[in-house]
Design an enzyme around this catalytic site. Structure first.
Site, PDB file in Angstrom:
ATOM      1  N   ARG A  88       0.839  -1.210   0.000  1.00 55.65           N
ATOM      2  CA  ARG A  88       0.000   0.000   0.000  1.00 55.65           C
ATOM      3  C   ARG A  88       0.869   1.254   0.000  1.00 55.65           C
ATOM      4  O   ARG A  88       0.597   2.228  -0.704  1.00 55.65           O
ATOM      5  CB  ARG A  88      -0.917  -0.019   1.235  1.00 55.65           C
ATOM      6  CG  ARG A  88      -1.996   1.042   1.239  1.00 55.65           C
ATOM      7  CD  ARG A  88      -3.117   0.668   2.196  1.00 55.65           C
ATOM      8  NE  ARG A  88      -2.628   0.456   3.545  1.00 55.65           N
ATOM      9  CZ  ARG A  88      -2.501   1.428   4.462  1.00 55.65           C
ATOM     10  NH1 ARG A  88      -2.820   2.669   4.156  1.00 55.65           N
ATOM     11  NH2 ARG A  88      -2.064   1.168   5.678  1.00 55.65           N
ATOM     12  N   ARG A 122       6.505   8.037  11.341  1.00 55.76           N
ATOM     13  CA  ARG A 122       5.325   7.423  11.958  1.00 55.76           C
ATOM     14  C   ARG A 122       5.469   5.930  12.256  1.00 55.76           C
ATOM     15  O   ARG A 122       4.755   5.396  13.109  1.00 55.76           O
ATOM     16  CB  ARG A 122       4.086   7.652  11.082  1.00 55.76           C
ATOM     17  CG  ARG A 122       4.085   6.961   9.738  1.00 55.76           C
ATOM     18  CD  ARG A 122       2.774   7.229   8.988  1.00 55.76           C
ATOM     19  NE  ARG A 122       2.712   6.520   7.717  1.00 55.76           N
ATOM     20  CZ  ARG A 122       3.117   7.022   6.563  1.00 55.76           C
ATOM     21  NH1 ARG A 122       3.594   8.260   6.520  1.00 55.76           N
ATOM     22  NH2 ARG A 122       3.041   6.309   5.454  1.00 55.76           N
ATOM     23  N   TYR A 143      20.547   8.443   0.970  1.00 52.26           N
ATOM     24  CA  TYR A 143      21.931   8.890   1.048  1.00 52.26           C
ATOM     25  C   TYR A 143      22.327   9.497  -0.292  1.00 52.26           C
ATOM     26  O   TYR A 143      21.510  10.083  -0.974  1.00 52.26           O
ATOM     27  CB  TYR A 143      22.863   7.748   1.501  1.00 52.26           C
ATOM     28  CG  TYR A 143      24.206   8.288   1.904  1.00 52.26           C
ATOM     29  CD1 TYR A 143      24.301   9.255   2.904  1.00 52.26           C
ATOM     30  CD2 TYR A 143      25.363   7.904   1.256  1.00 52.26           C
ATOM     31  CE1 TYR A 143      25.516   9.809   3.259  1.00 52.26           C
ATOM     32  CE2 TYR A 143      26.586   8.445   1.615  1.00 52.26           C
ATOM     33  CZ  TYR A 143      26.658   9.401   2.603  1.00 52.26           C
ATOM     34  OH  TYR A 143      27.860   9.962   2.938  1.00 52.26           O
ATOM     35  N   ARG A 196      32.165  20.358   5.353  1.00 51.66           N
ATOM     36  CA  ARG A 196      32.489  19.918   3.990  1.00 51.66           C
ATOM     37  C   ARG A 196      31.527  18.805   3.609  1.00 51.66           C
ATOM     38  O   ARG A 196      31.886  17.633   3.585  1.00 51.66           O
ATOM     39  CB  ARG A 196      33.937  19.426   3.906  1.00 51.66           C
ATOM     40  CG  ARG A 196      34.418  19.185   2.477  1.00 51.66           C
ATOM     41  CD  ARG A 196      35.571  18.197   2.455  1.00 51.66           C
ATOM     42  NE  ARG A 196      35.178  16.893   2.947  1.00 51.66           N
ATOM     43  CZ  ARG A 196      34.704  15.909   2.171  1.00 51.66           C
ATOM     44  NH1 ARG A 196      34.548  16.078   0.881  1.00 51.66           N
ATOM     45  NH2 ARG A 196      34.393  14.734   2.704  1.00 51.66           N
ATOM     46  N   LYS A 214      23.539   8.352   6.911  1.00 52.56           N
ATOM     47  CA  LYS A 214      24.526   7.305   7.181  1.00 52.56           C
ATOM     48  C   LYS A 214      23.992   6.279   8.174  1.00 52.56           C
ATOM     49  O   LYS A 214      24.195   5.070   8.021  1.00 52.56           O
ATOM     50  CB  LYS A 214      25.809   7.930   7.751  1.00 52.56           C
ATOM     51  CG  LYS A 214      26.680   8.615   6.712  1.00 52.56           C
ATOM     52  CD  LYS A 214      27.583   7.614   6.007  1.00 52.56           C
ATOM     53  CE  LYS A 214      28.533   8.335   5.064  1.00 52.56           C
ATOM     54  NZ  LYS A 214      29.465   7.437   4.390  1.00 52.56           N
ATOM     55  N   GLU A 285      32.248  12.349  10.015  1.00 52.03           N
ATOM     56  CA  GLU A 285      31.744  12.426   8.643  1.00 52.03           C
ATOM     57  C   GLU A 285      31.762  13.861   8.131  1.00 52.03           C
ATOM     58  O   GLU A 285      31.254  14.780   8.797  1.00 52.03           O
ATOM     59  CB  GLU A 285      30.308  11.896   8.594  1.00 52.03           C
ATOM     60  CG  GLU A 285      29.771  11.653   7.205  1.00 52.03           C
ATOM     61  CD  GLU A 285      30.419  10.470   6.516  1.00 52.03           C
ATOM     62  OE1 GLU A 285      30.560  10.519   5.278  1.00 52.03           O
ATOM     63  OE2 GLU A 285      30.778   9.505   7.215  1.00 52.03           O
ATOM     64  N   ASP A 286      32.354  14.053   6.973  1.00 53.55           N
ATOM     65  CA  ASP A 286      32.311  15.332   6.254  1.00 53.55           C
ATOM     66  C   ASP A 286      32.852  16.518   7.057  1.00 53.55           C
ATOM     67  O   ASP A 286      32.246  17.594   7.116  1.00 53.55           O
ATOM     68  CB  ASP A 286      30.893  15.617   5.747  1.00 53.55           C
ATOM     69  CG  ASP A 286      30.559  14.751   4.536  1.00 53.55           C
ATOM     70  OD1 ASP A 286      31.430  13.971   4.109  1.00 53.55           O
ATOM     71  OD2 ASP A 286      29.437  14.841   4.023  1.00 53.55           O
ATOM     72  N   ASP A 308      35.149   8.331   8.205  1.00 57.75           N
ATOM     73  CA  ASP A 308      34.735   7.606   7.004  1.00 57.75           C
ATOM     74  C   ASP A 308      35.306   8.215   5.734  1.00 57.75           C
ATOM     75  O   ASP A 308      35.633   7.508   4.785  1.00 57.75           O
ATOM     76  CB  ASP A 308      33.205   7.565   6.925  1.00 57.75           C
ATOM     77  CG  ASP A 308      32.716   6.694   5.779  1.00 57.75           C
ATOM     78  OD1 ASP A 308      33.223   5.567   5.632  1.00 57.75           O
ATOM     79  OD2 ASP A 308      31.846   7.145   5.015  1.00 57.75           O
ATOM     80  N   ASP A 309      35.440   9.549   5.696  1.00 58.90           N
ATOM     81  CA  ASP A 309      35.968  10.199   4.491  1.00 58.90           C
ATOM     82  C   ASP A 309      37.434   9.834   4.263  1.00 58.90           C
ATOM     83  O   ASP A 309      37.876   9.686   3.129  1.00 58.90           O
ATOM     84  CB  ASP A 309      35.830  11.717   4.600  1.00 58.90           C
ATOM     85  CG  ASP A 309      34.391  12.142   4.784  1.00 58.90           C
ATOM     86  OD1 ASP A 309      33.580  11.847   3.908  1.00 58.90           O
ATOM     87  OD2 ASP A 309      34.076  12.731   5.834  1.00 58.90           O
ATOM     88  N   ALA A 345      43.982  16.193  -3.407  1.00 56.28           N
ATOM     89  CA  ALA A 345      44.831  15.961  -2.233  1.00 56.28           C
ATOM     90  C   ALA A 345      44.156  16.477  -0.966  1.00 56.28           C
ATOM     91  O   ALA A 345      44.812  16.979  -0.053  1.00 56.28           O
ATOM     92  CB  ALA A 345      46.188  16.632  -2.431  1.00 56.28           C
ATOM     93  N   ALA A 348      39.994  13.002   1.550  1.00 57.30           N
ATOM     94  CA  ALA A 348      39.739  11.724   0.890  1.00 57.30           C
ATOM     95  C   ALA A 348      40.952  11.281   0.081  1.00 57.30           C
ATOM     96  O   ALA A 348      41.375  10.119   0.149  1.00 57.30           O
ATOM     97  CB  ALA A 348      38.510  11.844  -0.009  1.00 57.30           C
ATOM     98  N   ASN A 464      31.567  12.838  -4.979  1.00 58.82           N
ATOM     99  CA  ASN A 464      30.121  12.954  -4.800  1.00 58.82           C
ATOM    100  C   ASN A 464      29.739  14.416  -4.574  1.00 58.82           C
ATOM    101  O   ASN A 464      30.572  15.206  -4.139  1.00 58.82           O
ATOM    102  CB  ASN A 464      29.685  12.140  -3.565  1.00 58.82           C
ATOM    103  CG  ASN A 464      29.711  10.651  -3.817  1.00 58.82           C
ATOM    104  OD1 ASN A 464      29.278  10.186  -4.856  1.00 58.82           O
ATOM    105  ND2 ASN A 464      30.240   9.899  -2.860  1.00 58.82           N
ATOM    106  N   ASN A 509      30.820   2.969  -3.532  1.00 62.21           N
ATOM    107  CA  ASN A 509      30.141   3.670  -2.439  1.00 62.21           C
ATOM    108  C   ASN A 509      30.715   3.242  -1.099  1.00 62.21           C
ATOM    109  O   ASN A 509      30.945   2.056  -0.861  1.00 62.21           O
ATOM    110  CB  ASN A 509      28.643   3.345  -2.495  1.00 62.21           C
ATOM    111  CG  ASN A 509      27.808   4.301  -1.674  1.00 62.21           C
ATOM    112  OD1 ASN A 509      28.135   4.598  -0.539  1.00 62.21           O
ATOM    113  ND2 ASN A 509      26.722   4.776  -2.257  1.00 62.21           N
TER     114      ASN A 509
END
Length: 623
Positions: A88, A122, A143, A196, A214, A285-286, A308-309, A345, A348, A464, A509
């Site tokens: 549904r 919900r 993501y 960033r 994430k 992250e970032d 993670d980067d 450089a 990442a 990305n 990814n």
């Protein structure tokens, strides 16, 4: 000694905290159960249950539950199965897809995000059922690349609070603030300072969308209990003038803190969360490059954390680079022979370079000579061109990869040579893009790669979101040739080649690795996340593909297999933690028991601890 009023206030706070966490404890237990198992005790009924996304089942409440929870008459009479509910719900999304006549667009993607977000608000169990069942289809919505749009528009999209916000104005209060979060156990935190966001730059407090996205993937891919995850935004201001002038912006309207002031905020945050949740894992992250490496080195030997980067991106890139070697019909041990030109450089780029160098060095003997030999395989180009020892004010993180003048001269190059010149002279096996500059791999650059000495050159356009990819797969295959290996950070469709074959677009990814790294660390109880654990994760991903697949140009698996991939990656992380004597156990499995597990038992142990979104049986009990 505290006075009576302060004692009374403390007593009141503790009482409120216990009342608030009683419901959360019920929710936490509920997600460890399945239909037919011991029921979950809840302390609310009627509309309060329907308005609580942790307990709400909507039309799936049985008639027995409706009676005991005072829900009879508050729902339509037809009791639906969870599968019927999903069917549904899918009507809304399918209608949206049909109406989008011109194919996917930013507006269409944001509309799909809104529909999914409303479901999340919900009914969490159903939300994760949909996400897990349709992960390949909806990962790009929750993501990258759609999360970039969400962050850019977050002030306008904000409806229901999710996660926590620690700001520069909260200095001195963070230790008490962490107790405002109602869950007494948190396994995973994703934190950003919004400086960033992807390739979009400083988005300030709106970067919370990254942490939320994430953690959705942590739940869907790794089976982390959704009631034990916490997205966090560290708001220390923004240097984005557009946001500073926007009266509707939700964050601090001041310029970013810097130096020791910035570090004091981060130090206080880390101390606070690890004081309340000593076994939590924090994923950074970032963060802008300026702080990404500094914070990683500051905390990684003290806390269970990773960036993670820097480390996740590096691991995924290493897995792809090893896959590219396999795709050439060569063993992975030949990786140290690859010539690699790296564009970018930043955090990442340097993260990938360091990881790749360590991988090569280990294959060559892991000594000083091996590290020097590995260094000579990389040619790094940033916004000012080729990095050499002649570069003035060189970034200390890039210094180890600066080419020696003699090496450069032999290739007919010089300091600051542009990317096309470097590719033409070096004739690399791999062109790796981590620049966040869309279209950087121009026709001139790709034409130069046609002279590569490799039988099957690889192009990694890893930046990305989609608009920041260094090139598209269509451009790469049409200009360089049908024989190349292509990978990108954001999703692209495969390319139909002139000979009727398929040019595979591999999406490198980070979700292939970070969920497994987090889950493996959690289940091993490792004190820290070591380089060896990260390397084990990357090598596991590289070996996941069959020989037949890699020879056709497929170097990353399908996102649809993400639960199985994560299970194997997590098991590899657990095994490495045991080898390095870092494992300290998890819940009822102490360190000695974990060390006794064989390879198959570790995989089963991981699988048994992955959360599955099943509705619990609910029973009301008055507090």
């Amino acid at each position: 000694m505290p006075n009576f009023s302060s004692q009374l206030r403390l007593s009141s706070l503790l009482k409120r905290f216990k009342q608030r966490t009683a419901t959360i404890d019920g929710a936490r237990r509920s997600f460890a159960t399945t239909e037919g198992s011991r029921p979950t005790i809840v302390h609310k009924r009627s509309l309060d249950i329907l308005h609580d996304p942790w307990f709400n089942k909507g039309t799936a409440f049985s008639m027995t539950e409706r009676d005991r929870l005072d829900l009879r008459g508050l729902l339509p009479p037809n009791v639906m199965t969870s599968q019927q509910q999903i069917e549904r719900f899918m009507v809304d999304l399918k209608r949206l897809e049909v109406n989008a006549r011109d194919g996917p667009s930013d507006t269409n993607a944001l509309a799909m995000w809104r529909i999914l977000n409303r479901l999340h608000d919900r009914n969490e169990t159903m939300y994760y059922k949909v996400l897990i069942d349709k992960i390949e289809e909806y990962a790009p919505i929750v993501y990258t690349p759609t999360v970039g749009l969400v962050c850019q528009n977050y002030s306008g999209l904000f409806r229901r609070p999710r996660g926590m916000y620690f700001s520069a104005e909260d200095r001195g209060e963070m230790m008490s603030m962490v107790y405002n979060w109602p869950a007494d156990q948190v396994d995973m935190i994703v934190v950003t300072d919004g400086s960033r966001i992807l390739g979009l730059g400083d988005l300030g407090v709106q970067g919370i969308g990254i942490a939320i996205g994430k953690l959705d993937l942590y739940v869907a891919a790794a089976g982390i209990n959704p009631q034990r995850v916490l997205p966090v935004m560290i708001d220390i201001g923004t240097n984005n003038e557009k946001l500073l002038k926007n009266p509707l912006y939700l964050g601090l309207q001041q310029h970013r803190l810097d130096g020791e002031e910035y570090l004091s905020v981060m130090d206080e945050f880390m101390e606070a969360v690890f004081t309340r949740w000593p076994h939590v894992i924090v994923q950074f992250e970032d963060f802008q490059s300026k702080w990404a490496f500094k914070l990683l080195q500051r905390y990684r030997n003290t806390y269970r954390m990773f960036n993670d980067d820097v480390q996740g991106t590096a691991g995924v890139a290493i897995a792809g680079l090893l896959g590219a070697v396999r795709a050439q019909g060569r063993p992975m041990i030949d990786f140290p022979k690859q010539k690699i030109v790296v564009a970018g450089a930043g955090s990442a780029g340097i993260g990938v370079l360091n990881a790749a160098r360590k991988t090569m060095a280990r294959m060559l003997g892991n000594n000083e000579s091996a590290f020097d030999s590995a260094r000579r395989q990389f040619w790094v180009v940033d916004s000012m061109g080729l990095i050499t020892e002649d570069r003035k004010n060189i970034d200390p993180d890039a210094q180890p990869f600066a080419r020696k003048i003699k090496e450069v001269s032999r290739q007919g190059l010089m300091e600051g040579a542009n990317l096309a010149e470097v590719v033409k002279k070096v004739k690399p096996d791999v062109l790796l893009g981590l620049s966040a500059v869309g279209g950087l791999f121009s026709k001139e650059v790709l034409e130069a790669l046609k002279d590569s000495t490799s039988t099957r050159p690889a192009i990694f356009a890893m930046s990305n979101p989609t608009k920041n990819a260094e090139c598209t797969p269509d451009e790469a295959f049409s200009i360089v040739g049908d024989h190349i290996i292509f990978a990108s950070g954001s999703p692209f469709n495969d390319v139909t080649l002139g000979n009727g074959q398929v040019g595979h677009c591999n999406q490198g990814n980070n979700m292939y690795l970070f969920p497994g790294i987090g889950l493996g660390t959690l289940l091993s109880g490792a004190r820290v996340i070591s380089d060896g654990m990260l390397q084990a994760a990357a090598e596991c991903l590289a070996a996941y593909m069959t020989e037949e697949e890699v020879l056709t140009g497929i170097i990353y698996p399908s996102i649809s297999s993400i639960r199985d991939i994560t299970k194997e990656v997590a098991a590899a992380v657990v095994r490495e933690a045991i080898v390095e004597d870092l494992a300290e156990g998890y819940r009822d499995m102490d360190a000695r028991e974990i060390r006794k597990l064989n390879q198959e038992e570790i995989v089963q142990y991981v699988k048994n601890n992955m959360w599955i979104p099943n509705y619990p049986n609910l029973v009301y009990k008055n507090e």
